[in-house]
Design an enzyme around this catalytic site. Structure first.
Site, short mmCIF file in Angstrom:
data_model
loop_
_atom_site.label_atom_id
_atom_site.label_comp_id
_atom_site.label_asym_id
_atom_site.label_seq_id
_atom_site.Cartn_x
_atom_site.Cartn_y
_atom_site.Cartn_z
N TRP A 79 -1.56 2.61 -10.77
CA TRP A 79 -0.71 2.42 -12.17
C TRP A 79 0.63 1.49 -12.25
CZ3 TRP A 79 -1.92 5.27 -17.34
CH2 TRP A 79 -3.37 5.12 -18.08
N GLY A 109 -0.74 -8.01 -5.83
CA GLY A 109 -0.06 -8.70 -6.62
C GLY A 109 0.47 -10.18 -7.37
N HIS A 152 0.14 4.53 0.65
CA HIS A 152 0.78 3.28 0.22
C HIS A 152 1.76 2.45 0.92
CE1 HIS A 152 1.23 -0.33 -3.22
NE2 HIS A 152 -0.83 -0.17 -3.38
N GLU A 188 -5.71 -2.34 2.03
CA GLU A 188 -4.92 -3.50 1.28
C GLU A 188 -3.99 -4.49 2.15
OE1 GLU A 188 -4.37 -1.98 -2.83
OE2 GLU A 188 -3.02 -0.94 -1.58
N GLY A 205 -4.08 -2.76 -8.30
CA GLY A 205 -3.29 -2.53 -9.10
C GLY A 205 -2.83 -2.74 -10.82
P1 13P Z 1 -2.62 -5.76 -6.73
O1 13P Z 1 -3.96 -5.45 -7.61
O2 13P Z 1 -2.03 -5.80 -8.85
O3 13P Z 1 -2.49 -7.06 -6.17
O4 13P Z 1 -1.86 -4.06 -6.53
C1 13P Z 1 -2.59 -3.71 -5.53
C2 13P Z 1 -2.37 -2.29 -4.29
O5 13P Z 1 -1.59 -2.92 -4.80
C3 13P Z 1 -3.03 -1.34 -5.33
O6 13P Z 1 -3.10 -0.18 -4.93
#
Ligand code: 13P
Length: 255
Positions: free
Chosen positions: A12, A173, A97, A167, A236
């Site tokens: 979140w 994002g 992260h 990631e 995310g």
């Molecule tokens: P999004 O799904 O918003 O691209 O974010 C990925 C994320 O950073 C999850 O930790």
């Protein structure tokens, strides 16, 4: 080999802005994922919201935190320990992260945090990912170093307590159109398993779940998991949209 349960983790980040909204989102997701059998769902809200959800009796859900400090107590202003998170229901902790690495978190700090999480009996979701893809493939070496350094200090048995979240930073994002292609995700998950296999053993490496994060949405969730052959997703922005997050969990259940 027995198929692993898929894992969908909702990160979140620093949302939502009120605890009232957090309760609404949590309640809607809880209702929507009833009946899910083959997928483990982990919700990682801002830590201050953990106590609100601790009482949730759901067998489908687990709670996670987005960060932790490696010491158990002391003069460390602003930090929280594994024990504190555990008392409020966290079973998982996201470590390293990219948004924290951008604020200065080093591989060394990540490694200390991962060890602390495992020693506390929690599971570590260790994030790795390159910021850009160069034509010469330097990102392979970058990821290799990130994994080696972030896992330094772990014993083979500790690997049962980790999840690797790949990631690629350049996909975070955005929208599903900007996510990585499932075939590339497959290549990267194989690469990660091969690295773990070289560091430990093939048997151990193939039991470590590798999940993908970066613009995972309803539209691409199934193909990432089936064609990309990853063990789940780190979601995310869509983890805050209950109807979409529920669909993503359902996709995992059939992937
Ligand atoms: P999004 O799904 O918003 O691209 O974010 C990925 C994320 O950073 C999850 O930790």
């Amino acid at each position: 080999m027995k198929k692993q349960r898929k894992i969908i983790v909702g990160n979140w980040k620093m949302y939502p802005e009120t605890s009232e909204r957090a309760k609404e989102i949590f309640a809607a997701i809880s209702r929507g994922v009833r009946g899910i059998k083959k997928t483990e769902v982990v919700i990682c809200p801002p830590s201050v919201y953990l106590p609100i959800f601790k009482k949730s009796k759901s067998k489908i859900f687990s709670l996670g935190a987005q960060n932790v400090f490696w010491e158990m107590a002391g003069a460390y202003t602003g930090e929280v320990s594994t024990k504190m998170l555990s008392e409020f229901g966290a079973k998982f902790v996201i470590v390293g992260h990219s948004e924290r690495r951008r604020l200065g978190e080093t591989d060394e700090a990540v490694s200390k945090k991962v060890s602390a999480v495992i020693r506390a009996g929690l599971k570590a979701i260790i994030c790795i990912g390159e910021s850009e893809r160069d034509v010469n493939g330097a990102y392979f070496e970058f990821l290799k170093n990130q994994i080696k350094n972030s896992l330094s200090g772990l014993r083979p048995a500790d690997l049962q307590k980790i999840i690797i979240a790949y990631e690629p930073i350049w996909t975070i994002g955005k929208s599903y159109n900007d996510a990585m292609k499932p075939s590339d995700i497959h290549e990267m998950s194989l690469y990660i398993k091969k690295l773990l296999s070289d560091m430990y053993s093939k048997e151990i490496a193939f039991k470590v779940p590798v999940i993908y994060g970066g613009s995972a949405e309803v539209e691409n969730a199934f193909s990432i998991m089936s064609e990309g052959q990853v063990d789940g997703l780190l979601v995310g922005h869509k983890s805050l949209v209950p109807e979409d997050f529920i669909k993503i969990v359902k996709a995992a259940d059939v992937a």
